[in-house]
Design an enzyme around this catalytic site. Structure first.
Site, PDB file in Angstrom:
ATOM      1  N   ASP A  36      62.658  91.983 187.134  1.00 30.54           N
ATOM      2  CA  ASP A  36      63.697  92.367 186.180  1.00 30.54           C
ATOM      3  C   ASP A  36      63.068  92.776 184.856  1.00 30.54           C
ATOM      4  OD1 ASP A  36      66.182  92.813 185.129  1.00 30.54           O
ATOM      5  OD2 ASP A  36      66.849  90.739 185.132  1.00 30.54           O
ATOM      6  N   HIS A  59      65.153  84.878 184.305  1.00 28.77           N
ATOM      7  CA  HIS A  59      65.609  85.242 182.957  1.00 28.77           C
ATOM      8  C   HIS A  59      65.985  83.991 182.162  1.00 28.77           C
ATOM      9  CE1 HIS A  59      67.764  87.269 179.720  1.00 28.77           C
ATOM     10  NE2 HIS A  59      68.776  86.456 179.956  1.00 28.77           N
ATOM     11  N   GLU A  89      45.786  90.083 179.349  1.00 28.46           N
ATOM     12  CA  GLU A  89      46.136  90.874 180.522  1.00 28.46           C
ATOM     13  C   GLU A  89      47.067  90.072 181.423  1.00 28.46           C
ATOM     14  OE1 GLU A  89      46.901  93.594 182.756  1.00 28.46           O
ATOM     15  OE2 GLU A  89      45.320  94.161 181.353  1.00 28.46           O
ATOM     16  N   ASP A 128      60.793  87.671 185.301  1.00 26.38           N
ATOM     17  CA  ASP A 128      61.294  88.295 184.079  1.00 26.38           C
ATOM     18  C   ASP A 128      60.432  87.831 182.916  1.00 26.38           C
ATOM     19  OD1 ASP A 128      62.826  89.846 182.428  1.00 26.38           O
ATOM     20  OD2 ASP A 128      64.643  88.644 182.537  1.00 26.38           O
TER      21      ASP A 128
END
Length: 759
Positions: free
Chosen positions: A597, A734, A564, A529
């Site tokens: 996610d 997360h 990148e 995430d």
């Protein structure tokens, strides 16, 4: 499609569009000579031949129609009545006939849907339409709730469906100028505080019901300043006061002005200038952090925002029938060969079997609610790592409750196999950043760094103090830390809080509160995430390193603007592979499942073309002559507008579906390998399913196994003894990305990377 589990009957918030089989969609390209950038002018010129062209839809460049435009109307000259000498040549070129499954036709459907909502006199605020006539006043909090609907039309597996979901726009009843006057009376740093309160928020202007994101405040401009207006091609200067007086609004001349920078969409239309807005006509929308922390306010809002399933589906049906009962809307849709069915779609689905949770000396079934909190009363944690030497730092004013806190922690910890013992106790008088970090430094140096964990009692959820504590422990010394709020020291629910606390502390030390049965040998599951904020983004990658998926390695990617991601994500994957091999006697993972996610619909192509390619390249490079692992990549999406309702009885009553409910047909996308899963119980309102989109798969597992395994992973998040909304590796990623982006701003020291130090 899967096949295991119990067959269930669901309603969803989708309404089928019946399409006339003989209807044909024709696409034309419209050019103007000389060129016109202003889209309303383009539309006005074309409208002059509307009777000859027939029903059409034109958004500025592409023209759609259901009939062949006569050849004599493909090229004509037009001018505006007030300037008959300025003549434009309008060229209409036929491009092709479109298949109704094409994305360009889906775009057409949604433009028609937008027109239908405008016909119903709904107000466009941001991206969605709201009903200003039905607004709800919450006077005690100086707020209004505007009810509205999130709507979209798209081609699903076999048919076209309208998706409708109720939503609300929260609007303040005080203007930004009112807020400025109030803060001027109370603030010592007025300009700084008002900028912090306003910049970044979205405001609605009263006179035209439009929304703008505020990007700055110009303290030098006043409403007496002027700007350029253009009428009939003639430019002139007018003051803000004069401009708004013509609209019946009298402005206070002393206020500074708000600035809203052009959006990307504005720039594409050629509108590149800042918009200057008087605070007196601007009302803030949405909730700020202070409001979200106001228990009374959130409780008052919850009665409206968290609708029960029956109420939610009734409101959805009422809105759709309101469109159907409008003769103007119905005739417009019929002109395009469409008719909306007035009943929500009924879909067969399944309920997966309940998961088994493994403890040290037994196991427990997660249950219908997917909550195994009660199982800790009779089971020890799967692997406990009791603390040998640890410390607790607390404000002196909380000293009376510390002994009781420690006794309670030990009382609940011992049956779980995690005795707490007697920590080093340190009381401090000041509770600022310096006081905490200096005490942490003394503790670490005084114990030669041999501390298993430092527990910090914080007087309030102040982010700067929390961040300082986390940086000191995680970055400077590589010691796990556990923060705890003072108000919980004397909480009536201390036993329950302490149980969660010792489970969390055990996980931070490398313990395993529980495990899951994993039939796939040599599997590594990865969650990824990204947290955005402060001009810099941080990605977090977490990977299982044990067969029971209860041990993790975690790493952080720092993503500067313009950097990148491909190289960084490949490097992070190599670290995960090395950690897996270090724990498993040098063995390479035979399978890798990667759950990503936080990907919006518009980012999907980038993820497929960049991140997936980078991951595959990193795997190839790392494995070399070894057999390549079976690799799957799954996109997990929480923010969706699909709602599932469990059909109850024969009278079409509905309830929330239980955890493990699956839909994998009819409302899934024809171009995707996807399904919807309800992973957890909704404690209030209507449950939200989660979308899973498998974008790459060489696992050899069928759809049924992929669905069941994804649900299994939702049982592995150690901060909660129940299922979570996404697979546990995603939830850990997360959590780590958020902690890094808001507090740490860097990766923790190496000793912590194999523990869930960020719980």
């Amino acid at each position: 499609m899967g096949k295991s589990g119990t067959v269930q009957r669901f309603f969803v918030n989708y309404f089928q569009l019946q399409m006339k089989k003989t209807i044909e969609f024709r696409l034309y390209l419209v050019n103007f000579d000389p060129e016109i950038d202003h889209i309303p002018k383009r539309k006005a010129l074309l409208r002059m031949r509307e009777a000859d062209i027939g029903p059409y839809l034109f958004e500025g460049t592409q023209l759609f129609t259901t009939r062949i435009i006569p050849i004599e109307n493909l090229r004509f000259e037009a001018s505006f009545p007030d300037k008959p000498d300025d003549v434009w040549t309008v060229n209409i070129d036929f491009i092709r006939q479109c298949d109704r499954r094409e994305p360009v036709v889906t775009q057409l459907y949604n433009v028609l849907l937008k027109k239908a909502q405008e016909t119903l006199a709904l107000t466009l605020l941001g991206r969605f339409y709201f009903d200003s006539e039905q607004k709800i006043d919450i006077r005690q909090h100086r707020l209004q709730l505007w009810p509205g609907f999130v709507t979209s039309i798209r081609q699903m597996e076999r048919d076209v469906y309208l998706n409708v979901d109720p939503t609300f726009k929260v609007c303040r009843t005080e203007t930004v100028f009112d807020l400025m006057k109030e803060m001027r009376q109370t603030s010592r740093n007025f300009k700084g505080d008002i900028e912090a309160a306003v910049i970044g928020t979205v405001v609605m202007t009263t006179y035209n019901k439009k929304t703008y994101k505020i990007t700055g405040i110009n303290w030098d401009i006043r409403p007496t300043g002027s700007f350029t207006v253009s009428r009939g091609g003639v430019e002139s200067q007018v003051t803000f006061v004069e401009y708004f007086e013509k609209k019946g609004i009298r402005l206070n001349a002393s206020q500074p002005m708000l600035v809203s920078a052009p959006t990307k969409r504005d720039i594409r239309r050629g509108d590149v200038g800042d918009k200057i807005l008087p605070p007196e006509i601007c009302y803030q929308t949405g909730l700020n952090d202070e409001m979200r922390s106001n228990f009374r306010l959130m409780k008052d809002l919850a009665g409206h925002l968290h609708m029960a399933p029956q109420q939610r589906i009734q409101q959805t049906v009422q809105f759709v029938r309101r469109m159907i009962e409008s003769e103007e809307v119905t005739s417009e849709l019929l002109a395009w060969g469409m008719r909306i069915q007035g009943v929500p779609c009924e879909i067969p689905g399944r309920l997966l079997d309940q998961e088994s949770i493994r403890f040290k000396s037994g196991q427990a079934i997660a249950g219908e609610a997917a909550d195994w909190t009660m199982a800790f009363r009779t089971n020890q944690m799967l692997l406990a790592k009791p603390m040998q030497r640890w410390a607790i730092v607390y404000p002196n004013r909380d000293s009376d409750g510390i002994d009781n806190l420690l006794r309670t922690m030990d009382r609940v910890g011992r049956p779980l196999g995690f005795p707490v013992g007697n920590p080093i106790q340190v009381g401090i008088t000041a509770t600022n950043e310096r006081a905490y970090t200096e005490e942490i430094e003394r503790l670490v140096e005084g114990n030669q760094g041999r501390l298993d964990l430092i527990m910090i009692i914080l007087p309030n959820p102040n982010l700067s103090v929390y961040a300082a504590v986390k940086k000191a422990c995680s970055l400077n010394y590589g010691i796990p830390s556990q923060c705890f709020l003072s108000k919980n020291v004397t909480s009536k629910g201390l036993m329950s809080i302490s149980t969660k606390l010792v489970i969390q502390m055990n996980a931070k030390l490398g313990g395993q509160p529980w495990g899951l049965a994993n039939p796939l040998k040599g599997l590594m599951v990865i969650g990824f995430d990204v947290h955005h904020g402060g001009g810099r983004s941080y990605g977090a990658m977490t990977a299982t390193t044990s067969q029971n998926m209860a041990s993790y390695f975690s790493t952080v990617l720092t993503l500067s603007p313009g950097l990148e991601m491909a190289g960084e994500i490949g490097l992070a994957l190599r670290k995960c592979l090395q950690a897996y091999r270090a724990r498993n006697d040098g063995e390479f993972p035979a399978r890798i499942m990667f759950y990503r996610d936080g990907v919006g619909e518009g980012q999907l192509r980038y993820v497929v073309e960049t991140e997936l390619v980078a991951l595959q390249s990193a795997i190839t490079d790392y494995y070399g002559d070894q057999d390549a692992p079976k690799f799957s990549m799954v996109i997990v999406t929480k923010r969706i507008n699909t709602r599932m309702f469990l059909a109850v009885g024969k009278d079409n009553r509905v309830a929330n579906p239980p955890p493990g409910s699956i839909i994998d047909d009819i409302i899934t996308c024809p171009e995707k390998y996807d399904f919807y899963l309800v992973p957890q119980t909704a404690r209030q309102g209507t449950v939200s399913p989660v979308g899973f989109n498998i974008i790459h798969d060489t696992s050899g597992l069928d759809a049924d196994k992929m669905q069941r395994f994804s649900f299994k992973l939702c049982h592995g998040y150690f901060n909660w003894s129940g299922t979570v909304a996404v697979p546990a590796p995603c939830q850990y990623a997360h959590k780590l990305a958020f902690l890094t982006g808001t507090a740490l701003l860097n990766e923790a020291r190496e000793p912590l990377l194999n523990n869930l130090h960020y719980l």
